[in-house]
Design a protein around this motif. Sequence first.
Motif, PDB file in Angstrom:
ATOM      1  N   LEU A  36       0.824  -1.223   0.000  1.00  0.00           N
ATOM      2  CA  LEU A  36       0.000   0.000   0.000  1.00  0.00           C
ATOM      3  C   LEU A  36       0.849   1.261   0.000  1.00  0.00           C
ATOM      4  O   LEU A  36       0.552   2.221  -0.694  1.00  0.00           O
ATOM      5  CB  LEU A  36      -0.920   0.027   1.228  1.00  0.00           C
ATOM      6  CG  LEU A  36      -2.092  -0.943   1.270  1.00  0.00           C
ATOM      7  CD1 LEU A  36      -2.811  -0.823   2.607  1.00  0.00           C
ATOM      8  CD2 LEU A  36      -3.067  -0.648   0.137  1.00  0.00           C
ATOM      9  N   GLN A  37       1.900   1.256   0.785  1.00  0.00           N
ATOM     10  CA  GLN A  37       2.600   2.515   1.048  1.00  0.00           C
ATOM     11  C   GLN A  37       3.814   2.724   0.159  1.00  0.00           C
ATOM     12  O   GLN A  37       4.397   3.799   0.164  1.00  0.00           O
ATOM     13  CB  GLN A  37       2.994   2.593   2.522  1.00  0.00           C
ATOM     14  CG  GLN A  37       1.756   2.539   3.407  1.00  0.00           C
ATOM     15  CD  GLN A  37       2.052   2.885   4.827  1.00  0.00           C
ATOM     16  OE1 GLN A  37       2.755   2.133   5.505  1.00  0.00           O
ATOM     17  NE2 GLN A  37       1.537   3.997   5.301  1.00  0.00           N
ATOM     18  N   ALA A  75       1.675   3.611  -3.548  1.00  0.00           N
ATOM     19  CA  ALA A  75       1.636   4.904  -2.845  1.00  0.00           C
ATOM     20  C   ALA A  75       1.198   6.037  -3.749  1.00  0.00           C
ATOM     21  O   ALA A  75       0.385   6.872  -3.361  1.00  0.00           O
ATOM     22  CB  ALA A  75       3.015   5.202  -2.254  1.00  0.00           C
ATOM     23  N   TYR A 132      -2.520   6.155  -4.414  1.00  0.00           N
ATOM     24  CA  TYR A 132      -3.302   6.574  -3.249  1.00  0.00           C
ATOM     25  C   TYR A 132      -3.048   8.031  -2.894  1.00  0.00           C
ATOM     26  O   TYR A 132      -3.948   8.734  -2.424  1.00  0.00           O
ATOM     27  CB  TYR A 132      -3.031   5.659  -2.059  1.00  0.00           C
ATOM     28  CG  TYR A 132      -3.691   4.317  -2.207  1.00  0.00           C
ATOM     29  CD1 TYR A 132      -5.074   4.219  -2.307  1.00  0.00           C
ATOM     30  CD2 TYR A 132      -2.937   3.151  -2.267  1.00  0.00           C
ATOM     31  CE1 TYR A 132      -5.689   2.997  -2.461  1.00  0.00           C
ATOM     32  CE2 TYR A 132      -3.555   1.917  -2.427  1.00  0.00           C
ATOM     33  CZ  TYR A 132      -4.929   1.847  -2.520  1.00  0.00           C
ATOM     34  OH  TYR A 132      -5.536   0.643  -2.673  1.00  0.00           O
ATOM     35  N   ALA A 133      -1.803   8.487  -3.157  1.00  0.00           N
ATOM     36  CA  ALA A 133      -1.516   9.894  -2.887  1.00  0.00           C
ATOM     37  C   ALA A 133      -2.406  10.759  -3.774  1.00  0.00           C
ATOM     38  O   ALA A 133      -2.937  11.781  -3.347  1.00  0.00           O
ATOM     39  CB  ALA A 133      -0.050  10.191  -3.159  1.00  0.00           C
ATOM     40  N   LEU A 158      -5.316   9.872  -5.063  1.00  0.00           N
ATOM     41  CA  LEU A 158      -6.702   9.787  -4.591  1.00  0.00           C
ATOM     42  C   LEU A 158      -6.926  10.679  -3.384  1.00  0.00           C
ATOM     43  O   LEU A 158      -7.971  11.304  -3.241  1.00  0.00           O
ATOM     44  CB  LEU A 158      -7.046   8.330  -4.251  1.00  0.00           C
ATOM     45  CG  LEU A 158      -7.221   7.410  -5.455  1.00  0.00           C
ATOM     46  CD1 LEU A 158      -7.355   5.968  -4.995  1.00  0.00           C
ATOM     47  CD2 LEU A 158      -8.425   7.822  -6.268  1.00  0.00           C
ATOM     48  N   ALA A 159      -5.915  10.744  -2.513  1.00  0.00           N
ATOM     49  CA  ALA A 159      -6.048  11.590  -1.322  1.00  0.00           C
ATOM     50  C   ALA A 159      -6.153  13.049  -1.740  1.00  0.00           C
ATOM     51  O   ALA A 159      -6.932  13.821  -1.179  1.00  0.00           O
ATOM     52  CB  ALA A 159      -4.859  11.384  -0.385  1.00  0.00           C
ATOM     53  N   ASN A 181      -9.524  13.763  -3.022  1.00  0.00           N
ATOM     54  CA  ASN A 181     -10.434  13.897  -1.888  1.00  0.00           C
ATOM     55  C   ASN A 181     -10.388  15.296  -1.338  1.00  0.00           C
ATOM     56  O   ASN A 181     -11.390  15.911  -1.045  1.00  0.00           O
ATOM     57  CB  ASN A 181      -9.969  12.981  -0.754  1.00  0.00           C
ATOM     58  CG  ASN A 181     -10.664  11.638  -0.793  1.00  0.00           C
ATOM     59  OD1 ASN A 181     -11.639  11.484  -1.496  1.00  0.00           O
ATOM     60  ND2 ASN A 181     -10.150  10.708  -0.052  1.00  0.00           N
ATOM     61  N   ILE A 202      -6.745   4.629   1.095  1.00  0.00           N
ATOM     62  CA  ILE A 202      -6.218   5.870   0.515  1.00  0.00           C
ATOM     63  C   ILE A 202      -5.310   6.568   1.526  1.00  0.00           C
ATOM     64  O   ILE A 202      -4.216   7.016   1.199  1.00  0.00           O
ATOM     65  CB  ILE A 202      -7.363   6.814   0.091  1.00  0.00           C
ATOM     66  CG1 ILE A 202      -8.089   6.238  -1.118  1.00  0.00           C
ATOM     67  CG2 ILE A 202      -6.837   8.212  -0.230  1.00  0.00           C
ATOM     68  CD1 ILE A 202      -9.329   7.013  -1.515  1.00  0.00           C
ATOM     69  N   LEU A 205      -3.684   5.284   4.145  1.00  0.00           N
ATOM     70  CA  LEU A 205      -2.442   4.532   4.351  1.00  0.00           C
ATOM     71  C   LEU A 205      -1.515   4.707   3.163  1.00  0.00           C
ATOM     72  O   LEU A 205      -0.342   5.045   3.304  1.00  0.00           O
ATOM     73  CB  LEU A 205      -2.766   3.048   4.508  1.00  0.00           C
ATOM     74  CG  LEU A 205      -3.065   2.560   5.906  1.00  0.00           C
ATOM     75  CD1 LEU A 205      -3.527   1.128   5.857  1.00  0.00           C
ATOM     76  CD2 LEU A 205      -1.825   2.694   6.777  1.00  0.00           C
ATOM     77  N   GLY A 206      -2.042   4.457   1.982  1.00  0.00           N
ATOM     78  CA  GLY A 206      -1.224   4.489   0.775  1.00  0.00           C
ATOM     79  C   GLY A 206      -0.625   5.858   0.540  1.00  0.00           C
ATOM     80  O   GLY A 206       0.552   5.985   0.192  1.00  0.00           O
ATOM     81  N   SER A 207      -1.430   6.916   0.791  1.00  0.00           N
ATOM     82  CA  SER A 207      -0.918   8.256   0.513  1.00  0.00           C
ATOM     83  C   SER A 207       0.141   8.654   1.534  1.00  0.00           C
ATOM     84  O   SER A 207       0.886   9.601   1.313  1.00  0.00           O
ATOM     85  CB  SER A 207      -2.061   9.271   0.485  1.00  0.00           C
ATOM     86  OG  SER A 207      -2.671   9.341   1.753  1.00  0.00           O
ATOM     87  N   GLY A 234       2.708   6.904   2.226  1.00  0.00           N
ATOM     88  CA  GLY A 234       3.993   6.558   1.620  1.00  0.00           C
ATOM     89  C   GLY A 234       4.982   6.010   2.635  1.00  0.00           C
ATOM     90  O   GLY A 234       4.598   5.501   3.692  1.00  0.00           O
ATOM     91  N   VAL A 235       6.255   6.146   2.337  1.00  0.00           N
ATOM     92  CA  VAL A 235       7.290   5.537   3.175  1.00  0.00           C
ATOM     93  C   VAL A 235       7.479   6.317   4.471  1.00  0.00           C
ATOM     94  O   VAL A 235       7.559   5.754   5.545  1.00  0.00           O
ATOM     95  CB  VAL A 235       8.631   5.457   2.406  1.00  0.00           C
ATOM     96  CG1 VAL A 235       9.708   4.871   3.297  1.00  0.00           C
ATOM     97  CG2 VAL A 235       8.466   4.614   1.158  1.00  0.00           C
ATOM     98  N   GLN A 248      -6.224  13.087   5.134  1.00  0.00           N
ATOM     99  CA  GLN A 248      -7.410  12.229   5.166  1.00  0.00           C
ATOM    100  C   GLN A 248      -8.087  12.285   6.537  1.00  0.00           C
ATOM    101  O   GLN A 248      -9.299  12.327   6.647  1.00  0.00           O
ATOM    102  CB  GLN A 248      -7.014  10.782   4.875  1.00  0.00           C
ATOM    103  CG  GLN A 248      -6.691  10.526   3.436  1.00  0.00           C
ATOM    104  CD  GLN A 248      -7.931  10.364   2.609  1.00  0.00           C
ATOM    105  OE1 GLN A 248      -8.282  11.254   1.846  1.00  0.00           O
ATOM    106  NE2 GLN A 248      -8.611   9.251   2.740  1.00  0.00           N
ATOM    107  N   PHE A 280     -12.038  12.543   6.176  1.00  0.00           N
ATOM    108  CA  PHE A 280     -12.385  11.531   5.189  1.00  0.00           C
ATOM    109  C   PHE A 280     -12.285  10.156   5.834  1.00  0.00           C
ATOM    110  O   PHE A 280     -12.915   9.205   5.427  1.00  0.00           O
ATOM    111  CB  PHE A 280     -11.462  11.600   3.972  1.00  0.00           C
ATOM    112  CG  PHE A 280     -11.747  12.773   3.111  1.00  0.00           C
ATOM    113  CD1 PHE A 280     -12.847  12.759   2.276  1.00  0.00           C
ATOM    114  CD2 PHE A 280     -10.961  13.904   3.157  1.00  0.00           C
ATOM    115  CE1 PHE A 280     -13.159  13.861   1.489  1.00  0.00           C
ATOM    116  CE2 PHE A 280     -11.258  15.005   2.373  1.00  0.00           C
ATOM    117  CZ  PHE A 280     -12.357  14.974   1.539  1.00  0.00           C
TER     118      PHE A 280
END
Lengths: 619, 387
Positions: free
Chosen positions: A36-37, A41, A44-45, A47-48, A51, B245, B247-249, B251-252, B262, B267
């Motif tokens: 995921l990360q 990443a 999802y970044a 998508l965030a 949002n 979203i 978690l993924g956003s 990143g590292v 979020q 959200f």
Amino acid sequence: MYHDNDRMKVFNRRAMMLASGKAVLVGTLAARMYYLQVIEAEKYAMLAEDNRISTRLLAPPRGLILDRNGIAMAVNQHNYRVLLVPEQTPSIDYTLDALGRIIVLTESDRARIKKEAGRRRSFVPITVRENLSWEEVARTEVNAPDLPGLVIDVGQSRNYPLENLGAHILGYVAAVSEQDLTDDPLEQLPGFRIGKAGVEKIYDLALRGRHGTSRVEVNSVGRVIKEMDRDEGLPGADIHLTLDMRLQEYAAQRLGDESASVVVMDIHTGEVLVMASTPSFDPNAFNRGLTTEEWKELVNNPRSPLTNKAIAGTFAPGSTFKLVVALAAIEHNVISPDQTVFCPGHMSLGNAKFHCWKKGGHGSMNLVNAIKNSCDVYFYDVARRLGVDRIADMAKRFGLGSPTGIDLPGERAGIVPSRDWKRAALGQPWHPGETLVNGIGQGYCTATPLQLAVMTARLANGGLAVVPHVARERIIDKRAEPRSKPDWEGCGCSAKALTLVRQGMFAVSNEPGGTAFRARISQDGMWLSGKTGTAQVRRITMRERETGVRKNEDLPWKERDHALFVAYAPEEAPRYAIAVVVEHGGGGSAVAAPIARDVMIEVQKRERARLAGLSGEAR
Amino acid sequence: MLRPTSRLPARLGRTELSWRDKIWHINWSLVALLTVIAGIGFLNLYSAAGGSLEPWAMKSMIRFGMGMAILIGVALIDIRLWMRHSYGLYLLSMVLLVLVELKGTIGMGAQRWIDLGFIQLQPSEIMKIALILSLARYFHGATYQDVGRPLFLLPPLLMVLAPVALVLKQPDLGTAMMLMMTSGAIFFMAGVRLWKFAVILAAGLAAIPVAWQFLHDYQRRRVLVFLDPDQDPLGSGYHITQSKIALGSGGVFGKGFMDGTQSRLNFLPEKQTDFIFTMFGEEWGMVGGLVLLGLYVLLIGYGYAIALRCRSQFGRLVALGITTTFFLYFFINTAMVMGLVPVVGVPLPLISYGGTAMLSLLFGWGLVMSAYIHRDVTIGRRGSHED
């Protein structure tokens, strides 16, 4: 204790197994986290961000429409609105009651507000009332402390200060309908209006401008937290028309209550100075929203106020069509200028009898005299010699039978009949008698007033295929560019033919006995040359001819003749062409020619005043 | 660090320990580890409230303080006392579960707690501990041969199924599953033969279609949405989609403390309770997430080490049962927010905001600590020091 050792061993072994199981699960978690990360990443970044950031459209102000002298024809007006933010008031009812004591609020307004308040988030403003007068705004502002949750907001709405003057050219704006949708995001804005007719429609994209954007950070329920950045967009381009609204006003007044149209254009540049079509309508009503009654009244009016008769009204050209027949006759040498045709008042072809408008006949007629007197028999004979197709060819070269290409929507083509046309349109062969009728501009032949003006302009400018326009600049997509110097192609007509026909037109207006002599211009340097036309809309039976043709005044409006007149002026150095059509107005010389004379005097006076003003300034 | 082969002072062999000995032998590094994890929780709750101790972080700290007091208290009580009262505690939990069930029925809806004024007591939380204690007691006296007899396994099986049925009826699928899995782990550690697990597993799989019929609509929807979150992105799937979203956003390295968009813009649902790990992952990234994961693994490692060091089967089973419960909490929660398992209401242990879970978990760790302090105490069949 022996069994205890057994249990110990089992316990230790199984603890290891359980621990390894858990280790696998923890490994799965770590792998998922990596997936995921790290791997996903970026997605999802994005998508965030989607949002978080909401792009709001900003509507640019619509371009203005001005006449050739800078008179504003279409402007944007401040539209004061009262909005209600439900979360800022302890009770919607309380606020509305208080507001109701200050400005008028109908029960249906209240019901609508309550309904919207129930549907939307409480921080979204609801429109309480639009188009407030300045006084209402002031009263509301003064009482603001007692009106919790109310906000006064300024929007823009389209306004046409000249009301029904020039309405047909301007067109109007209205809410976007399903079939108008393109991919311009502006169309999604609530309350956005687009051009639905006229210049508003054809130059809609240029007038709209480019939308601006405001990127805002929003939370999960859509409340704006802060504005991140803003792009104001580009306001719509202003459009300058070639029309002179003062002349237009004069022409419209001169037409009065008639169902009629006047077109005046520059024969060299193609600029349309006047394009009047009466009766007219008030385009502001469309923006405001028409009531059903108003709409019905507009649509059912027999004088069709919504139609721009100058480009969308097609009429039998009548005798004005004789000009192109004459041109074709000389061009194809079917008759020499001096050759005469004897007019006894009628002509027979087969067993059919074709009448001249003058009961006793004109006697011997050459070309110029035939135009001057509008002798039907002469043109019956010439048409017979030419055949319908050669007439059609010449008519088309002079702009009849196809749209002129003016920059207005809804232009009609009219009809220039020919053998091919009849076969295609009606599936019937051409009858020789129809050629005769066509020779005097009756029968199938129809044209718009604009086409007649273009025909006259091409005659007057030496046979150049001038194309009319209403926008001074050339508008390509969203940019306006100055027009290049016109370089029209020739129509393919000899100077000899043009000179002869113009001699005929001169005689019509300026020689005693000419059909429009009474409507001549006597001021020096303003003389016009024209051609009358009276288009019959009903069939005159043999019996009626015997008992006496009924006068127009005795007929119901719908059965009266159309009165037409085309002309150019000034005679020595032609500059303007005019076409006047009065629907069911009666005779061309009695009704249409005086209108043309008056308008042409006004046009030339304005031009002289302008030149005087220029030289006055130079001094 | 824990030293599995620590020196054995002579007095530790004795069956009675003085208070001084007990306090001396509290495993302070375990306490420190719990505090570090809880500390991360306080930071997170502070961030979730937009940089404020209210309304969550302060209350959570107070509860953690109370919980630590309970932990020490529980740890100092003789483990044999806990053993002697296991069945009593179990019966009490059952009574409370039934009471809640009756009250819930009257209250026309799912009610999982009893209001005691200062705290809302969840009988199912007490049951988690009581069941571990009871099963540990039951298996404490059993030989490997006993455990091999099917009839011998019948009473503990009933002991498990009775509360599971009640909890399922509430309905609280998450707790029921945790009760079963924890019990399964204890059965496993007690030496129940592996083939029996295989049979149960097969029977369980076969029962899924039947069980499906008994699920509530919202539970079915959760499972379906888990299988395909896109089918309802704004409804039930919203939670899990937004969670991924976030978690993924992250990143590292994450978006930074208090900078998770979020969570800050709402959200993320339930960011202070069940979805707190997501928020942590968004703000601290994978690095932060792995550190937290590491801390949990370390804590569970402690639990295992303590279990292995215990002389009594009771102590071993209790330590392992509690550790497994704890593991299940943290695994189900994190797997849920990452979209690995369906959404069930299981908090992240020691970090999620919520009183009962925090107190019952620390109570549990108190028992583990007690097992550690009393690791060398031999216990008789019924909790006496003689066999």
